[in-house]
Design a protein around this motif. Sequence first.
Motif, PDB file in Angstrom:
ATOM      1  N   THR A   1     -30.534   8.535 -27.735  1.00 19.13           N
ATOM      2  CA  THR A   1     -29.500   8.842 -26.752  1.00 19.13           C
ATOM      3  C   THR A   1     -28.155   8.672 -27.438  1.00 19.13           C
ATOM      4  OG1 THR A   1     -30.840   8.165 -24.849  1.00 19.13           O
ATOM      5  CG2 THR A   1     -28.450   8.132 -24.577  1.00 19.13           C
ATOM      6  N   VAL A   2     -27.403   9.754 -27.527  1.00 20.83           N
ATOM      7  CA  VAL A   2     -26.127   9.752 -28.237  1.00 20.83           C
ATOM      8  C   VAL A   2     -25.012   9.411 -27.260  1.00 20.83           C
ATOM      9  CG1 VAL A   2     -24.505  11.119 -29.601  1.00 20.83           C
ATOM     10  CG2 VAL A   2     -26.976  11.475 -29.871  1.00 20.83           C
ATOM     11  N   LEU A   3     -24.284   8.351 -27.531  1.00 22.86           N
ATOM     12  CA  LEU A   3     -23.124   7.981 -26.724  1.00 22.86           C
ATOM     13  C   LEU A   3     -21.901   8.661 -27.331  1.00 22.86           C
ATOM     14  CD1 LEU A   3     -23.793   4.179 -26.071  1.00 22.86           C
ATOM     15  CD2 LEU A   3     -24.627   6.182 -24.825  1.00 22.86           C
ATOM     16  N   LEU A   4     -21.237   9.492 -26.511  1.00 23.16           N
ATOM     17  CA  LEU A   4     -20.142  10.334 -26.988  1.00 23.16           C
ATOM     18  C   LEU A   4     -18.811   9.780 -26.488  1.00 23.16           C
ATOM     19  CD1 LEU A   4     -19.481  13.047 -28.466  1.00 23.16           C
ATOM     20  CD2 LEU A   4     -19.597  14.143 -26.225  1.00 23.16           C
ATOM     21  N   HIS A   5     -18.037   9.184 -27.374  1.00 21.80           N
ATOM     22  CA  HIS A   5     -16.741   8.608 -27.012  1.00 21.80           C
ATOM     23  C   HIS A   5     -15.659   9.687 -27.001  1.00 21.80           C
ATOM     24  CE1 HIS A   5     -18.163   4.421 -27.122  1.00 21.80           C
ATOM     25  NE2 HIS A   5     -18.987   4.871 -28.054  1.00 21.80           N
ATOM     26  N   ALA A   6     -14.547   9.408 -26.341  1.00 21.91           N
ATOM     27  CA  ALA A   6     -13.545  10.442 -26.053  1.00 21.91           C
ATOM     28  C   ALA A   6     -12.157  10.085 -26.586  1.00 21.91           C
ATOM     29  CB  ALA A   6     -13.473  10.679 -24.540  1.00 21.91           C
ATOM     30  N   PRO A   7     -11.982   9.946 -27.903  1.00 16.36           N
ATOM     31  CA  PRO A   7     -10.665   9.554 -28.418  1.00 16.36           C
ATOM     32  C   PRO A   7      -9.565  10.579 -28.157  1.00 16.36           C
ATOM     33  CG  PRO A   7     -12.139  10.157 -30.219  1.00 16.36           C
ATOM     34  CD  PRO A   7     -12.982  10.059 -28.980  1.00 16.36           C
ATOM     35  N   ALA A   8      -9.888  11.873 -28.051  1.00 20.70           N
ATOM     36  CA  ALA A   8      -8.850  12.860 -27.747  1.00 20.70           C
ATOM     37  C   ALA A   8      -8.224  12.588 -26.383  1.00 20.70           C
ATOM     38  CB  ALA A   8      -9.422  14.276 -27.803  1.00 20.70           C
ATOM     39  N   THR A   9      -9.050  12.166 -25.425  1.00 22.39           N
ATOM     40  CA  THR A   9      -8.523  11.817 -24.097  1.00 22.39           C
ATOM     41  C   THR A   9      -7.764  10.501 -24.148  1.00 22.39           C
ATOM     42  OG1 THR A   9     -10.294  13.048 -23.006  1.00 22.39           O
ATOM     43  CG2 THR A   9      -9.145  11.394 -21.688  1.00 22.39           C
ATOM     44  N   TRP A  10      -8.269   9.530 -24.915  1.00 19.46           N
ATOM     45  CA  TRP A  10      -7.494   8.284 -25.074  1.00 19.46           C
ATOM     46  C   TRP A  10      -6.083   8.613 -25.564  1.00 19.46           C
ATOM     47  CZ3 TRP A  10     -11.254   5.387 -28.931  1.00 19.46           C
ATOM     48  CH2 TRP A  10     -12.512   5.215 -28.335  1.00 19.46           C
ATOM     49  N   GLN A  11      -6.017   9.496 -26.553  1.00 17.31           N
ATOM     50  CA  GLN A  11      -4.724   9.790 -27.163  1.00 17.31           C
ATOM     51  C   GLN A  11      -3.827  10.609 -26.237  1.00 17.31           C
ATOM     52  OE1 GLN A  11      -2.050   8.893 -29.256  1.00 17.31           O
ATOM     53  NE2 GLN A  11      -3.872   8.464 -30.495  1.00 17.31           N
ATOM     54  N   ALA A  12      -4.416  11.479 -25.427  1.00 19.30           N
ATOM     55  CA  ALA A  12      -3.622  12.305 -24.511  1.00 19.30           C
ATOM     56  C   ALA A  12      -2.794  11.446 -23.561  1.00 19.30           C
ATOM     57  CB  ALA A  12      -4.539  13.234 -23.719  1.00 19.30           C
ATOM     58  N   TYR A  13      -3.361  10.319 -23.124  1.00 18.85           N
ATOM     59  CA  TYR A  13      -2.681   9.445 -22.166  1.00 18.85           C
ATOM     60  C   TYR A  13      -1.867   8.342 -22.839  1.00 18.85           C
ATOM     61  CZ  TYR A  13      -5.258  11.624 -18.386  1.00 18.85           C
ATOM     62  OH  TYR A  13      -5.748  12.531 -17.480  1.00 18.85           O
TER      63      TYR A  13
ATOM     64  N   PRO B   1      -0.135   3.442 -32.833  1.00 20.42           N
ATOM     65  CA  PRO B   1      -0.972   2.552 -32.022  1.00 20.42           C
ATOM     66  C   PRO B   1      -1.187   3.141 -30.630  1.00 20.42           C
ATOM     67  CG  PRO B   1       0.826   1.336 -33.073  1.00 20.42           C
ATOM     68  CD  PRO B   1       1.137   2.803 -33.223  1.00 20.42           C
ATOM     69  N   TYR B   2      -2.176   2.606 -29.916  1.00 24.38           N
ATOM     70  CA  TYR B   2      -2.319   2.880 -28.488  1.00 24.38           C
ATOM     71  C   TYR B   2      -1.441   1.907 -27.713  1.00 24.38           C
ATOM     72  CZ  TYR B   2      -6.341   5.875 -29.440  1.00 24.38           C
ATOM     73  OH  TYR B   2      -7.162   6.884 -29.894  1.00 24.38           O
ATOM     74  N   ASP B   3      -1.028   2.327 -26.522  1.00 23.28           N
ATOM     75  CA  ASP B   3      -0.175   1.471 -25.700  1.00 23.28           C
ATOM     76  C   ASP B   3      -1.002   0.384 -25.009  1.00 23.28           C
ATOM     77  OD1 ASP B   3      -1.531   3.070 -23.911  1.00 23.28           O
ATOM     78  OD2 ASP B   3       0.237   3.776 -22.853  1.00 23.28           O
ATOM     79  N   GLN B   4      -0.330  -0.415 -24.222  1.00 21.28           N
ATOM     80  CA  GLN B   4      -0.910  -1.524 -23.466  1.00 21.28           C
ATOM     81  C   GLN B   4      -1.700  -2.461 -24.400  1.00 21.28           C
ATOM     82  OE1 GLN B   4      -2.070  -0.573 -19.356  1.00 21.28           O
ATOM     83  NE2 GLN B   4      -1.733   1.583 -19.863  1.00 21.28           N
ATOM     84  N   ASN B   5      -2.996  -2.698 -24.111  1.00 18.25           N
ATOM     85  CA  ASN B   5      -3.725  -3.663 -24.944  1.00 18.25           C
ATOM     86  C   ASN B   5      -4.311  -3.034 -26.198  1.00 18.25           C
ATOM     87  OD1 ASN B   5      -6.041  -2.293 -24.162  1.00 18.25           O
ATOM     88  ND2 ASN B   5      -6.630  -3.807 -22.634  1.00 18.25           N
ATOM     89  N   GLY B   6      -4.084  -1.735 -26.398  1.00 19.73           N
ATOM     90  CA  GLY B   6      -4.569  -1.046 -27.577  1.00 19.73           C
ATOM     91  C   GLY B   6      -5.875  -0.308 -27.398  1.00 19.73           C
ATOM     92  N   ALA B   7      -6.595  -0.586 -26.311  1.00 13.55           N
ATOM     93  CA  ALA B   7      -7.894   0.074 -26.089  1.00 13.55           C
ATOM     94  C   ALA B   7      -8.167   0.237 -24.603  1.00 13.55           C
ATOM     95  CB  ALA B   7      -9.012  -0.718 -26.758  1.00 13.55           C
ATOM     96  N   GLU B   8      -7.124   0.462 -23.813  1.00 12.77           N
ATOM     97  CA  GLU B   8      -7.286   0.465 -22.357  1.00 12.77           C
ATOM     98  C   GLU B   8      -8.268   1.522 -21.876  1.00 12.77           C
ATOM     99  OE1 GLU B   8      -5.338   1.602 -18.190  1.00 12.77           O
ATOM    100  OE2 GLU B   8      -5.077   2.699 -20.055  1.00 12.77           O
ATOM    101  N   LYS B   9      -8.169   2.747 -22.361  1.00 12.25           N
ATOM    102  CA  LYS B   9      -9.049   3.811 -21.866  1.00 12.25           C
ATOM    103  C   LYS B   9     -10.503   3.543 -22.247  1.00 12.25           C
ATOM    104  CE  LYS B   9      -6.173   6.445 -19.653  1.00 12.25           C
ATOM    105  NZ  LYS B   9      -5.174   5.390 -19.396  1.00 12.25           N
ATOM    106  N   PHE B  10     -10.734   3.026 -23.440  1.00  8.75           N
ATOM    107  CA  PHE B  10     -12.100   2.668 -23.814  1.00  8.75           C
ATOM    108  C   PHE B  10     -12.638   1.579 -22.888  1.00  8.75           C
ATOM    109  CE2 PHE B  10     -14.754  -0.481 -25.939  1.00  8.75           C
ATOM    110  CZ  PHE B  10     -15.877   0.278 -26.209  1.00  8.75           C
ATOM    111  N   LEU B  11     -11.857   0.537 -22.639  1.00  5.78           N
ATOM    112  CA  LEU B  11     -12.334  -0.577 -21.832  1.00  5.78           C
ATOM    113  C   LEU B  11     -12.550  -0.182 -20.386  1.00  5.78           C
ATOM    114  CD1 LEU B  11     -10.136  -3.400 -23.368  1.00  5.78           C
ATOM    115  CD2 LEU B  11     -12.631  -3.259 -23.448  1.00  5.78           C
TER     116      LEU B  11
END
Length: 549
Positions: A191-203, A231-241
Amino acid sequence: MDGVERQESSSVPGAGPARRRFLGLCAGVGLGAAAACEQVAPAHRSAAPDARLPEAERDRPGTADWRIGSLGAPDAIAGYADRVSVAPGEEFGLSVSTTAAAFRVSALRVGWYGGKQARRVWFSPRIPGRAQRSPAILSGTRTVRADWPRTLTVDTTGWPEGAYLLRLEAESGHQRYVPLILRSTHGAGRTVLLHAPATWQAYNRWGGLSLYAGSDGSYAGRSLAVTFDRPYDQNGAEKFLVYEWAAVVLAERLGIPLAYTTGTDVHADPGVLAGATAVVCLGHDEYWTPEQRRHVTAARDAGTNIAFLGANTCFRRVRIEASDSGPGRTVVCYKSSYTADPCFPARPALVTTDFRAAPGADPESSLTGVLYEGYPVDAPYVVTAPDHWLYEGTGVRAGAGFDHLVGVEYDRVIPGTAAPGPLEITARSPPGVRRPAQPQRLGVLHRGRRRRGLRDRHHALGGGPDGGHRRRQPAPRHGRGHPRLRHPHHGEPAARLRRGPGGPPPPGATPQRRAGVRHRPGVTPARAPCGGGVRVSSGPVRSTMAACC
């Protein structure tokens, strides 16, 4: 612990039931609640696996101290990696700015780990700190670039595949994350888990601009391209978390064979999808390239099941371009300003706007089975097909409703639009949009031509031409729950339903941003963004599951 642990564990042969349980949990129940089950039994384990594979981690001790203790001011410490993902054994660079005299870095792999939910696999020595220069803004596209020099090089030899949080730890006591995926090179039978860094970066609004707003907060002043060279804003990994972390913890806890990758990796090379049992888009996965979409569609048509755990998936068409720092570092999306896109009008299929919009209209429903329609929404998830396998073990009955589970955006099935195959409706939702909109449908499974509740939010499953299933849910608030919560009413560990998002916010969420509440910066009503939901493809029946958020 010092360095990388090399403790042996065991593999997971043929974890079909566990994978199906995972898809069922993600389907109609809200992923956070699914992860909350305290008695989930992992798949059977046998021989010791390759230490690079995720299953090698499952019996190792976790690290309780993985969360951020204090963010401090935005310039207290921040950084970014020069790679979105790396394969195990590859190196990557970190660029860090801090007002402290020195800092350290801990590499924290996300997983179940007996409830601790992360393990530190590496940490750096003490590194002298320095404050880096202010970011630059490229005038043509209003792109914010940090362009900091590399502070340190990290070798990932011995690190297992998975989702990582690199925690930057200033001597002042302040901390921030840098997300990194240790991607898998092979996904056959997994089962491949597909992360979405393009969306993280868009926001990402670090430096004052994102694809949604300019430095003055206006849509007109937004960036037309954003870069991973900041860098990412806020805590650095908000969209992932918020959107992906709980799904990763749940999947690892269930013991199914996993592989890890990102949308930007699949854009460049779809090899990890070959022979995969399933692909799971983990949450808010809005920004796709045409190449990524084509590769995922081809995997589905070859028999791989697809699950989308969020509404508004594959809504925006983007390009991934090189920057001065290397390939794949820039996400381009002109949106409503598409006539200024260099690909307009000569190459309409590459013009970066909504997939459903001119000049190269190709509605996302041909992949997902549903179309994004509304934001914001707050509605119950109402079960219509309690005998479906998605609800096995829950004890739910037809008409059972779970308040606040659908939001903050939603998708629905629209007759006459392109769809991947017959769908079935498993749940639906009454109207609940906080702006003028039509009623929506929640769980929709389409089979043949029967379609009911055409204007309700939908939870849908549909089939691909060669047996690949796709599953889409009515955007239950997936990914926002906490894996240690329990639902008070249902004891079946395989799929408990939770009434609404409930519980504490995910780690890193600010207190005022309660789980399930607004998840993006201000947006003009005419350009409302899209968000979470669920779609899953599974088994030889090849169905698609759709969700609204």
